[in-house]
Design a protein around this motif. Structure first.
Motif, PDB file in Angstrom:
ATOM      1  N   ASP A  98     -68.127   5.864 -28.416  1.00  0.00           N
ATOM      2  CA  ASP A  98     -67.245   4.718 -28.433  1.00  0.00           C
ATOM      3  C   ASP A  98     -67.040   4.336 -29.845  1.00  0.00           C
ATOM      4  N   LYS A 104     -64.598   7.024 -31.021  1.00  0.00           N
ATOM      5  CA  LYS A 104     -63.225   6.696 -30.302  1.00  0.00           C
ATOM      6  C   LYS A 104     -62.429   5.430 -31.247  1.00  0.00           C
ATOM      7  N   GLN A 127     -58.749   5.676 -33.395  1.00  0.00           N
ATOM      8  CA  GLN A 127     -57.744   5.042 -33.185  1.00  0.00           C
ATOM      9  C   GLN A 127     -56.864   4.170 -34.112  1.00  0.00           C
ATOM     10  N   ARG A 149     -54.829  -2.034 -18.684  1.00  0.00           N
ATOM     11  CA  ARG A 149     -55.893  -0.823 -18.507  1.00  0.00           C
ATOM     12  C   ARG A 149     -56.938  -1.080 -17.437  1.00  0.00           C
ATOM     13  N   PRO A 178     -58.646   7.228 -17.801  1.00  0.00           N
ATOM     14  CA  PRO A 178     -58.184   7.352 -19.388  1.00  0.00           C
ATOM     15  C   PRO A 178     -57.028   8.000 -19.715  1.00  0.00           C
ATOM     16  N   GLY A 184     -53.911   5.682 -21.490  1.00  0.00           N
ATOM     17  CA  GLY A 184     -54.314   5.826 -22.924  1.00  0.00           C
ATOM     18  C   GLY A 184     -53.602   4.832 -23.941  1.00  0.00           C
ATOM     19  N   ASP A 216     -54.842   1.690 -23.915  1.00  0.00           N
ATOM     20  CA  ASP A 216     -56.337   1.353 -24.631  1.00  0.00           C
ATOM     21  C   ASP A 216     -55.926   1.408 -26.177  1.00  0.00           C
ATOM     22  N   THR A 273     -56.817  -1.618 -28.734  1.00  0.00           N
ATOM     23  CA  THR A 273     -57.593  -1.489 -30.017  1.00  0.00           C
ATOM     24  C   THR A 273     -56.989  -1.901 -31.269  1.00  0.00           C
ATOM     25  N   ARG A 321     -62.229   9.483 -25.477  1.00  0.00           N
ATOM     26  CA  ARG A 321     -62.362   8.654 -24.227  1.00  0.00           C
ATOM     27  C   ARG A 321     -62.729   9.461 -22.979  1.00  0.00           C
ATOM     28  N   ARG A 328     -66.070  10.043 -23.240  1.00  0.00           N
ATOM     29  CA  ARG A 328     -66.863   8.859 -23.092  1.00  0.00           C
ATOM     30  C   ARG A 328     -66.916   8.147 -21.719  1.00  0.00           C
ATOM     31  N   ILE A 329     -65.771   8.202 -21.085  1.00  0.00           N
ATOM     32  CA  ILE A 329     -65.689   7.358 -19.896  1.00  0.00           C
ATOM     33  C   ILE A 329     -66.038   8.039 -18.802  1.00  0.00           C
TER      34      ILE A 329
END
Length: 318
Positions: free
Chosen positions: A45, A48, A52, A188, A235, A239, A242, A246, A286, A289-290
């Protein structure tokens, strides 16, 4: 537990009991799964978030970003923001799983007790919207602002910790500052949870013939496969939301240097300045991660709810 009475051809009475795991048990199982997930996957995370926020192209990819952070800031930097992240996941999953269970009960047919596909989607979307507004947005604002800080010396960092970050944000931007990026977060999370809960149900049924209330407990590896597959689609679909979330959360509104004024403006600006691919920046981490996070969370949650079913519901006729 609701009981339905049906008469057969011989005019005799047969009792059919539909049993479900109560929402509080779903909430507990989700919160425990969230703690385990956070501890395992926090470095992904952090990477990521850094990717970003990297407009200058300082990081060449996932491995380069991770090694750069570890070499310049120490290995512990890969767990920056763990406290708000773990707390946020624990509360988020408790609210998500509990709310989804309550909404599913509300959407079930009062006569048959069945839940339609649309009802399952609406339940997941509603759970995602609620978690986004109540828990996810303020916790992610704090987490992202902690993660974007670079350096080794705490005295040189603007935010000294999660509580200090929250207090300073409120002092400089007002309480609304903790809800920066709320709109894309709602979109999201709502979309993610609608897809995730529906997909998890379908994969459990298709792969393992598992349905809630049947008294069987999936093996952890079975839950991990279903959870991983269910967590993959979100994701890709969400995308841009997200990335925009961020960027909006990371920018401070204390001065006049505000680059993005809202969700739509941010999408247009990123597309114009950085191209279409920038709206999916950080997609690979992502996906790293997800889906694994969902696999870990569901492996823990399914064990807890499965044991509950086995202990308290296995003797109830279905």
């Amino acid at each position: 537990m609701a009981a339905e009475t049906q008469k057969n051809n011989n005019n005799s009475t047969q009792i059919t009991t539909r049993v479900t795991v109560p929402p509080y048990m779903k909430a507990i199982s989700g919160s425990v799964g969230g703690i385990v997930e956070a501890c395992c996957l926090q470095p992904i995370d952090v990477i990521k978030t850094r990717l970003q926020l990297d407009r200058a192209g300082n990081y060449k990819g996932i491995l380069h970003c991770g090694t750069t952070v570890a070499n310049t800031e120490g290995v512990r930097a890969l767990w920056k923001g763990l406290t708000p992240f773990a707390t946020h996941l624990t509360l988020k999953y408790a609210l998500r799983m509990g709310t989804n269970a309550v909404l599913q009960s509300a959407f079930k047919d009062s006569e048959t007790g069945k839940l339609s596909y649309q009802g399952r989607l609406f339940s997941g979307f509603g759970a995602g919207v609620l978690e986004a507004l109540v828990i996810v947005t303020p916790f992610e604002v704090v987490k992202i602002r902690l993660q974007q800080q670079k350096g080794l010396s705490p005295e040189l960092l603007k935010y000294k910790g999660p509580i200090h970050c929250a207090r300073l944000t409120i002092r400089e931007e007002g309480i609304r500052g903790l809800w920066s990026g709320a709109a894309p977060t709602v979109m999201r999370n709502g979309t993610n949870q609608a897809a995730m809960f529906s997909a998890k149900f379908m994969f459990d049924k298709a792969l393992w013939n598992k349905q809630e209330g049947d008294g069987t407990v999936l093996q952890p590896w079975q839950s991990m496969i279903s959870g991983f597959l269910a967590g993959t689609a979100g994701p890709i679909c969400t995308g841009p939301f997200d990335v925009v979330k961020t960027r909006l959360m990371a920018q401070s509104k204390s001065g006049n240097n505000v680059k993005y004024t809202g969700m739509v403006h941010a999408i247009k600006t990123i597309y114009a300045e950085e191209g279409l691919r920038a709206l999916w920046r950080g997609l690979l981490p992502r996906l790293m991660r997800i889906p694994p996070g969902q696999a870990i969370m569901w492996a823990v949650a399914d064990q807890l709810t499965g044991l509950y079913e086995k202990r308290f519901l296995q003797s109830a006729p279905l």
